[in-house]
Design a protein around this motif. Structure first.
Motif, mmCIF file in Angstrom:
data_model
loop_
_atom_site.group_PDB
_atom_site.id
_atom_site.type_symbol
_atom_site.label_atom_id
_atom_site.label_comp_id
_atom_site.label_asym_id
_atom_site.label_seq_id
_atom_site.Cartn_x
_atom_site.Cartn_y
_atom_site.Cartn_z
ATOM 1 N N UNK A 57 0.882 -1.364 -0.178
ATOM 2 C CA UNK A 57 -0.027 -0.093 0.028
ATOM 3 C C UNK A 57 1.088 1.249 0.029
ATOM 4 N N UNK A 58 1.915 1.250 0.872
ATOM 5 C CA UNK A 58 2.849 2.390 0.800
ATOM 6 C C UNK A 58 3.538 2.532 -0.471
ATOM 7 N N UNK A 59 3.894 1.593 -0.940
ATOM 8 C CA UNK A 59 4.765 1.608 -2.450
ATOM 9 C C UNK A 59 3.890 2.115 -3.413
ATOM 10 N N UNK A 60 2.590 1.841 -3.553
ATOM 11 C CA UNK A 60 1.669 2.057 -4.524
ATOM 12 C C UNK A 60 1.256 3.729 -4.177
ATOM 13 N N UNK A 61 1.040 3.900 -3.121
ATOM 14 C CA UNK A 61 0.632 5.308 -2.688
ATOM 15 C C UNK A 61 2.101 6.381 -3.018
ATOM 16 N N UNK A 62 3.086 5.975 -2.689
ATOM 17 C CA UNK A 62 4.119 6.643 -3.122
ATOM 18 C C UNK A 62 4.363 6.971 -4.526
ATOM 19 N N UNK A 63 4.146 5.888 -5.325
ATOM 20 C CA UNK A 63 3.972 5.911 -6.839
ATOM 21 C C UNK A 63 3.112 6.812 -7.401
ATOM 22 N N UNK A 64 1.790 6.588 -6.659
ATOM 23 C CA UNK A 64 0.571 7.488 -7.291
ATOM 24 C C UNK A 64 0.888 9.000 -6.971
ATOM 25 N N UNK A 65 1.750 9.239 -5.842
ATOM 26 C CA UNK A 65 2.193 10.405 -5.333
ATOM 27 C C UNK A 65 3.222 11.136 -6.234
ATOM 28 N N UNK A 66 3.651 10.477 -7.319
ATOM 29 C CA UNK A 66 4.765 11.105 -7.963
ATOM 30 C C UNK A 66 6.052 10.713 -7.657
ATOM 31 N N UNK A 67 6.160 10.078 -6.545
ATOM 32 C CA UNK A 67 7.453 9.665 -5.813
ATOM 33 C C UNK A 67 8.264 8.644 -6.722
ATOM 34 N N UNK A 68 9.504 8.844 -6.508
ATOM 35 C CA UNK A 68 10.418 7.793 -7.390
ATOM 36 C C UNK A 68 10.088 6.266 -7.083
ATOM 37 N N UNK A 69 9.552 5.578 -7.980
ATOM 38 C CA UNK A 69 9.089 3.973 -7.583
ATOM 39 C C UNK A 69 10.129 3.290 -7.304
ATOM 40 N N UNK A 70 11.452 3.505 -7.553
ATOM 41 C CA UNK A 70 12.644 2.672 -7.318
ATOM 42 C C UNK A 70 13.147 3.028 -5.849
ATOM 43 N N UNK A 71 12.668 4.038 -5.128
ATOM 44 C CA UNK A 71 13.066 4.314 -3.984
ATOM 45 C C UNK A 71 12.473 3.173 -3.089
ATOM 46 N N UNK A 72 13.165 3.276 -1.894
ATOM 47 C CA UNK A 72 12.718 2.084 -0.820
ATOM 48 C C UNK A 72 11.629 2.691 0.140
ATOM 49 N N UNK A 73 10.371 2.957 -0.495
ATOM 50 C CA UNK A 73 9.190 3.083 0.462
ATOM 51 C C UNK A 73 8.662 2.003 0.857
ATOM 52 N N UNK A 74 8.224 2.012 2.170
ATOM 53 C CA UNK A 74 7.819 0.975 2.748
ATOM 54 C C UNK A 74 6.906 1.130 3.792
ATOM 55 N N UNK A 75 6.428 -0.037 4.562
ATOM 56 C CA UNK A 75 5.607 0.310 5.740
ATOM 57 C C UNK A 75 6.603 0.883 6.751
ATOM 58 N N UNK A 76 7.898 0.460 6.858
ATOM 59 C CA UNK A 76 9.021 0.927 7.704
ATOM 60 C C UNK A 76 9.033 2.542 7.488
ATOM 61 N N UNK A 77 8.830 3.196 6.356
ATOM 62 C CA UNK A 77 8.926 4.559 6.169
ATOM 63 C C UNK A 77 7.702 5.125 7.250
ATOM 64 N N UNK A 78 6.629 4.708 7.241
ATOM 65 C CA UNK A 78 5.746 5.166 8.292
ATOM 66 C C UNK A 78 6.254 5.168 9.576
ATOM 67 N N UNK A 79 6.900 4.223 10.226
ATOM 68 C CA UNK A 79 7.372 4.296 11.383
ATOM 69 C C UNK A 79 8.536 5.102 11.696
#
Length: 129
Positions: A57-79
């Protein structure tokens, strides 16, 4: 809706409309809008989202927001973001730890705080360099 408190209240009301007044806040929703267990029966009996689902969910949301899809977005990013930003705004580290589920004196949490302090409370800031 961008207010987190109002969004949470609306979500709690939606859960209540589906007969869920206790249990995890974030639960699975199948393609038919049903809440709870996965069709395969895997996962917790209360329908709690798995960490892998949160990461997706976090990765898809980051991509939808225009953030770099190759970046390491994860649930850990929220924490990490929670810990870093609440400390940056002046929250007590002990309260952050307890709210975030870290042990008192957690080395991981202290590492996140150190990232903030490195710039905001740098001991070299006042030496005139």
């Amino acid at each position: 809706m961008t207010c987190p408190a109002r969004t949470a209240q609306a979500w709690l009301a939606a859960l209540a409309d589906h007969g869920r007044t206790s249990g995890p806040l974030f639960v699975r929703i199948d393609r038919h809008g049903r809440l709870g267990r996965a069709p395969t029966g895997r996962g917790s009996a209360d329908g709690q989202l798995a960490g892998q689902a949160v990461a997706l969910i976090v990765a898809r949301t980051a991509t939808a927001a225009g953030l770099d899809p190759k970046a390491a977005w994860s649930g850990h990013s929220l924490r990490r973001g929670f810990a870093t930003e609440t400390y940056r705004t002046g929250a007590d580290p002990l309260r952050i730890a307890r709210a975030g589920g870290w042990k008192d004196g957690s080395a991981t949490l202290l590492g996140y705080i150190d990232d903030v302090d490195r710039w905001q409370a740098n001991p070299l800031a006042g030496v005139g360099l």
